[in-house]
Scaffold this active site. Structure first.
Site, PDB file in Angstrom:
ATOM      1  N   PHE A  14       0.829  -1.184   0.143  1.00 61.92           N
ATOM      2  CA  PHE A  14       0.049  -0.082   0.076  1.00 61.92           C
ATOM      3  C   PHE A  14       0.992   1.169   0.218  1.00 61.92           C
ATOM      4  O   PHE A  14       0.788   2.014  -1.063  1.00 61.92           O
ATOM      5  CB  PHE A  14      -1.179  -0.099   1.155  1.00 61.92           C
ATOM      6  CG  PHE A  14      -1.557   1.342   1.725  1.00 61.92           C
ATOM      7  CD1 PHE A  14      -2.149   2.072   0.687  1.00 61.92           C
ATOM      8  CD2 PHE A  14      -1.745   1.442   3.054  1.00 61.92           C
ATOM      9  CE1 PHE A  14      -2.875   3.319   1.354  1.00 61.92           C
ATOM     10  CE2 PHE A  14      -2.113   2.834   3.404  1.00 61.92           C
ATOM     11  CZ  PHE A  14      -2.936   3.550   2.399  1.00 61.92           C
ATOM     12  N   ASP A  59      13.204 -11.551  -1.020  1.00 63.73           N
ATOM     13  CA  ASP A  59      12.912 -11.399   0.485  1.00 63.73           C
ATOM     14  C   ASP A  59      14.115 -10.660   1.048  1.00 63.73           C
ATOM     15  O   ASP A  59      15.159 -11.083   1.042  1.00 63.73           O
ATOM     16  CB  ASP A  59      12.670 -12.753   1.101  1.00 63.73           C
ATOM     17  CG  ASP A  59      12.467 -12.815   2.323  1.00 63.73           C
ATOM     18  OD1 ASP A  59      12.695 -11.856   3.123  1.00 63.73           O
ATOM     19  OD2 ASP A  59      12.114 -14.021   2.937  1.00 63.73           O
ATOM     20  N   VAL A  60      13.805  -9.711   1.619  1.00 58.80           N
ATOM     21  CA  VAL A  60      14.988  -8.725   1.939  1.00 58.80           C
ATOM     22  C   VAL A  60      15.424  -9.106   3.214  1.00 58.80           C
ATOM     23  O   VAL A  60      16.550  -8.749   3.952  1.00 58.80           O
ATOM     24  CB  VAL A  60      14.421  -7.171   2.226  1.00 58.80           C
ATOM     25  CG1 VAL A  60      13.894  -6.731   0.882  1.00 58.80           C
ATOM     26  CG2 VAL A  60      13.307  -7.019   3.239  1.00 58.80           C
ATOM     27  N   ALA A 117      10.507   2.720   7.841  1.00 54.07           N
ATOM     28  CA  ALA A 117       9.141   2.842   8.129  1.00 54.07           C
ATOM     29  C   ALA A 117       8.814   2.290   9.592  1.00 54.07           C
ATOM     30  O   ALA A 117       8.877   1.051   9.976  1.00 54.07           O
ATOM     31  CB  ALA A 117       8.406   2.097   7.365  1.00 54.07           C
ATOM     32  N   TYR A 148       5.289  -7.177  16.181  1.00 51.53           N
ATOM     33  CA  TYR A 148       5.475  -6.046  15.401  1.00 51.53           C
ATOM     34  C   TYR A 148       6.212  -5.361  15.810  1.00 51.53           C
ATOM     35  O   TYR A 148       6.811  -4.657  15.710  1.00 51.53           O
ATOM     36  CB  TYR A 148       3.985  -5.796  15.004  1.00 51.53           C
ATOM     37  CG  TYR A 148       4.099  -4.754  14.309  1.00 51.53           C
ATOM     38  CD1 TYR A 148       4.328  -4.836  12.619  1.00 51.53           C
ATOM     39  CD2 TYR A 148       3.335  -3.441  14.391  1.00 51.53           C
ATOM     40  CE1 TYR A 148       4.235  -3.794  11.800  1.00 51.53           C
ATOM     41  CE2 TYR A 148       3.071  -2.493  13.372  1.00 51.53           C
ATOM     42  CZ  TYR A 148       3.538  -2.520  12.278  1.00 51.53           C
ATOM     43  OH  TYR A 148       3.558  -1.566  11.313  1.00 51.53           O
ATOM     44  N   THR A 178      -2.694   5.160   8.506  1.00 49.03           N
ATOM     45  CA  THR A 178      -2.807   5.905   7.217  1.00 49.03           C
ATOM     46  C   THR A 178      -3.826   5.055   6.390  1.00 49.03           C
ATOM     47  O   THR A 178      -3.853   3.916   6.480  1.00 49.03           O
ATOM     48  CB  THR A 178      -1.527   5.837   6.529  1.00 49.03           C
ATOM     49  OG1 THR A 178      -0.622   6.555   7.436  1.00 49.03           O
ATOM     50  CG2 THR A 178      -1.243   6.456   5.269  1.00 49.03           C
TER      51      THR A 178
HETATM   52  N1  LIG Z   1      -0.366   1.972   6.607  1.00 49.89           N
HETATM   53  C1  LIG Z   1      -0.163   2.105   7.701  1.00 49.89           C
HETATM   54  O1  LIG Z   1      -1.184   2.978   8.612  1.00 49.89           O
HETATM   55  C2  LIG Z   1       1.221   1.820   8.643  1.00 49.89           C
HETATM   56  C3  LIG Z   1       1.229   2.520   9.924  1.00 49.89           C
HETATM   57  C4  LIG Z   1       2.522   2.426  10.705  1.00 49.89           C
HETATM   58  C5  LIG Z   1       3.668   1.769  10.171  1.00 49.89           C
HETATM   59  N2  LIG Z   1       3.500   1.130   8.613  1.00 49.89           N
HETATM   60  C6  LIG Z   1       4.738   0.442   7.957  1.00 49.89           C
HETATM   61  O2  LIG Z   1       4.837   0.945   6.626  1.00 49.89           O
HETATM   62  C7  LIG Z   1       5.211  -0.221   5.994  1.00 49.89           C
HETATM   63  C8  LIG Z   1       4.198  -0.675   4.741  1.00 49.89           C
HETATM   64  O3  LIG Z   1       2.837  -0.593   5.115  1.00 49.89           O
HETATM   65  P1  LIG Z   1       1.651  -1.007   4.374  1.00 49.89           P
HETATM   66  O4  LIG Z   1       0.514  -0.461   5.216  1.00 49.89           O
HETATM   67  O5  LIG Z   1       1.871  -0.409   3.126  1.00 49.89           O
HETATM   68  O6  LIG Z   1       1.635  -2.537   4.244  1.00 49.89           O
HETATM   69  P2  LIG Z   1       1.607  -3.519   3.214  1.00 49.89           P
HETATM   70  O7  LIG Z   1       1.329  -4.906   3.663  1.00 49.89           O
HETATM   71  O8  LIG Z   1       0.628  -3.061   2.123  1.00 49.89           O
HETATM   72  O9  LIG Z   1       2.959  -3.501   2.465  1.00 49.89           O
HETATM   73  C9  LIG Z   1       4.074  -4.183   3.142  1.00 49.89           C
HETATM   74  C10 LIG Z   1       4.806  -4.872   1.766  1.00 49.89           C
HETATM   75  O10 LIG Z   1       6.056  -5.393   2.333  1.00 49.89           O
HETATM   76  C11 LIG Z   1       6.258  -6.633   1.675  1.00 49.89           C
HETATM   77  N3  LIG Z   1       7.002  -7.575   2.427  1.00 49.89           N
HETATM   78  C12 LIG Z   1       6.891  -8.041   3.798  1.00 49.89           C
HETATM   79  N4  LIG Z   1       8.052  -8.793   4.129  1.00 49.89           N
HETATM   80  C13 LIG Z   1       8.813  -8.656   3.200  1.00 49.89           C
HETATM   81  C14 LIG Z   1      10.093  -9.257   3.000  1.00 49.89           C
HETATM   82  N5  LIG Z   1      10.608 -10.110   3.712  1.00 49.89           N
HETATM   83  N6  LIG Z   1      10.994  -9.106   1.649  1.00 49.89           N
HETATM   84  C15 LIG Z   1      10.084  -8.128   0.861  1.00 49.89           C
HETATM   85  N7  LIG Z   1       9.176  -7.600   0.857  1.00 49.89           N
HETATM   86  C16 LIG Z   1       8.592  -8.080   2.148  1.00 49.89           C
HETATM   87  C17 LIG Z   1       4.858  -7.263   1.343  1.00 49.89           C
HETATM   88  O11 LIG Z   1       4.814  -8.018   0.303  1.00 49.89           O
HETATM   89  C18 LIG Z   1       4.043  -5.696   1.050  1.00 49.89           C
HETATM   90  O12 LIG Z   1       4.193  -5.540  -0.222  1.00 49.89           O
HETATM   91  C19 LIG Z   1       5.514  -1.227   6.796  1.00 49.89           C
HETATM   92  O13 LIG Z   1       6.980  -1.582   7.336  1.00 49.89           O
HETATM   93  C20 LIG Z   1       4.512  -0.879   8.022  1.00 49.89           C
HETATM   94  O14 LIG Z   1       4.992  -1.297   9.349  1.00 49.89           O
HETATM   95  C21 LIG Z   1       2.280   1.271   8.165  1.00 49.89           C
END
Ligand SMILES: NC(=O)c1ccc[n+]([C@@H]2O[C@H](COP(=O)([O-])OP(=O)(O)OC[C@H]3O[C@@H](n4cnc5c(N)ncnc54)[C@H](O)[C@@H]3O)[C@@H](O)[C@H]2O)c1
Length: 319
Positions: A14, A59-60, A117, A148, A178
């Site tokens: 996202f 996979d990072v 992030a 988490y 968000t």
């Molecule tokens: N959306 C929010 O409100 C929010 C709030 C706080 C923090 N965050 C942080 O922002 C970041 C993105 O969140 P999001 O809402 O877009 O979530 P999301 O699940 O849509 O995106 C996360 C992405 O990371 C990828 N991923 C996970 N593990 C991986 C790995 N080992 N190697 C490669 N890719 C991997 C997933 O496939 C996914 O595409 C995250 O780190 C999350 O903790 C998001």
């Protein structure tokens, strides 16, 4: 002249996909890295034909490699919603720890600036309200959300250690809830859950009595804050979120009005360790970045609702 390169991990997710869009718009060459455990190629499909965009399936937590120069790394890979990290607790811990370590190593090797992030979850179930960056948090390390919250706390500590010990340029954004297009309908977060239920003619489920609060930031505001933080010279954590706080009960009513549904609200027990209140103190973002959110919920919810409506329609048509 070759364009500066930016690596976005979690680029098919996202937030990551919106960041890819922003950096392409700003004239960078963007590499999105993802293993698609919660993300989808649908989110970056529109970028695939762009010569300034590349997608690496990786996979990072295992290993990262990017050929050539790299100017910025934005580490956004991680399961992010409770439903995801409860299903994948070990991957969540690994991507926050090993993944962050791998990417900091890459940043050091390339002389790149890295932004991580982080999250309001580092404050846990906060005893201070609203939450300032100086608050150390109230986290249960062995509770269900610990995987988490502690991964993210470790991520911040590791990032700060690379900054102070190795001199790597780092930035830490603490993101508060968000929302916007490209969220998953089934990610278990309250906003897509309510809109999805309303669109599918189901009652809206509130966990607890609805008095718990959240504050929702529209994705374009968040991306602007992240962009400004990355370009700033501020290495301490910065909260980015919208301080406009609402109870979940009031929010359900807002969604009912927005969608025009005649569904009701139903109540279920509150999950363990669910934070009772969340609101960012954004004084640092205001002072250091000159940033504050521009979108009111009424403005951000419209495109989000349209996105979900279209998504449900295309899924139904594909059946
Ligand atoms: N959306 C929010 O409100 C929010 C709030 C706080 C923090 N965050 C942080 O922002 C970041 C993105 O969140 P999001 O809402 O877009 O979530 P999301 O699940 O849509 O995106 C996360 C992405 O990371 C990828 N991923 C996970 N593990 C991986 C790995 N080992 N190697 C490669 N890719 C991997 C997933 O496939 C996914 O595409 C995250 O780190 C999350 O903790 C998001």
């Amino acid at each position: 002249m070759a364009k500066d390169k930016v690596l976005v991990t979690g680029g098919a997710g996202f937030l990551g996909s919106h960041l890819c869009d922003r950096f392409i718009k700003e004239g960078y060459h963007v590499i999105a890295m993802d293993n698609l455990i919660t993300g989808s190629l649908d989110n970056i499909e529109h970028l695939m034909a762009n010569p300034d965009f590349e997608y690496y399936h990786c996979d990072v937590s295992k290993f990262v490699h990017v050929p050539g120069d790299l100017k910025y790394i934005l580490h956004f890979a991680s399961p992010a919603s409770p439903i995801d990290y409860l299903k994948m607790p070990i991957q969540t811990l690994k991507v926050g720890s090993l993944g962050t370590h791998n990417l900091l190593g890459l940043a050091k090797a390339k002389g790149a600036r890295m932004l991580i992030a982080s999250t309001s979850e580092v404050y846990g179930d906060p005893l201070e309200h609203p939450q300032k960056e100086t608050y150390w948090g109230n986290v249960n390390p062995v509770g269900p959300r610990g995987v988490y919250d502690e991964a993210k706390r470790f991520q911040e500590a590791m990032t700060m250690a690379y900054h102070t010990f190795h001199g790597v340029e780092t930035r830490i954004v603490r993101i508060f809830n968000t929302y916007g297009p490209r969220m998953r309908l089934d990610d278990g977060r309250v906003l897509p859950a309510f809109i999805g239920q309303a669109l599918q003619g189901k009652d809206l489920t509130i966990f607890g009595d609805g008095s718990q609060t959240r504050s929702f930031c529209y994705v374009d505001d968040l991306v602007e804050g992240i962009y400004r933080l990355l370009l700033s010279d501020y290495a301490q954590p910065v909260n980015i979120g919208n301080p406009d706080e609402i109870t979940i009960g009031e929010f359900a009513e807002e969604i009912i009005r927005l969608t025009g549904t005649d569904q009701k609200v139903v109540y279920k027990p509150l999950p363990q360790d669910d934070p009772k209140q969340r609101r960012p103190d954004i004084r640092v973002a205001r002072e250091v970045l000159g940033w504050e959110p521009k979108y009111a919920r009424s403005e951000g919810l419209k495109p989000t609702y349209e996105y979900f409506k279209k998504k449900i329609l295309t899924t139904e048509q594909a059946k």
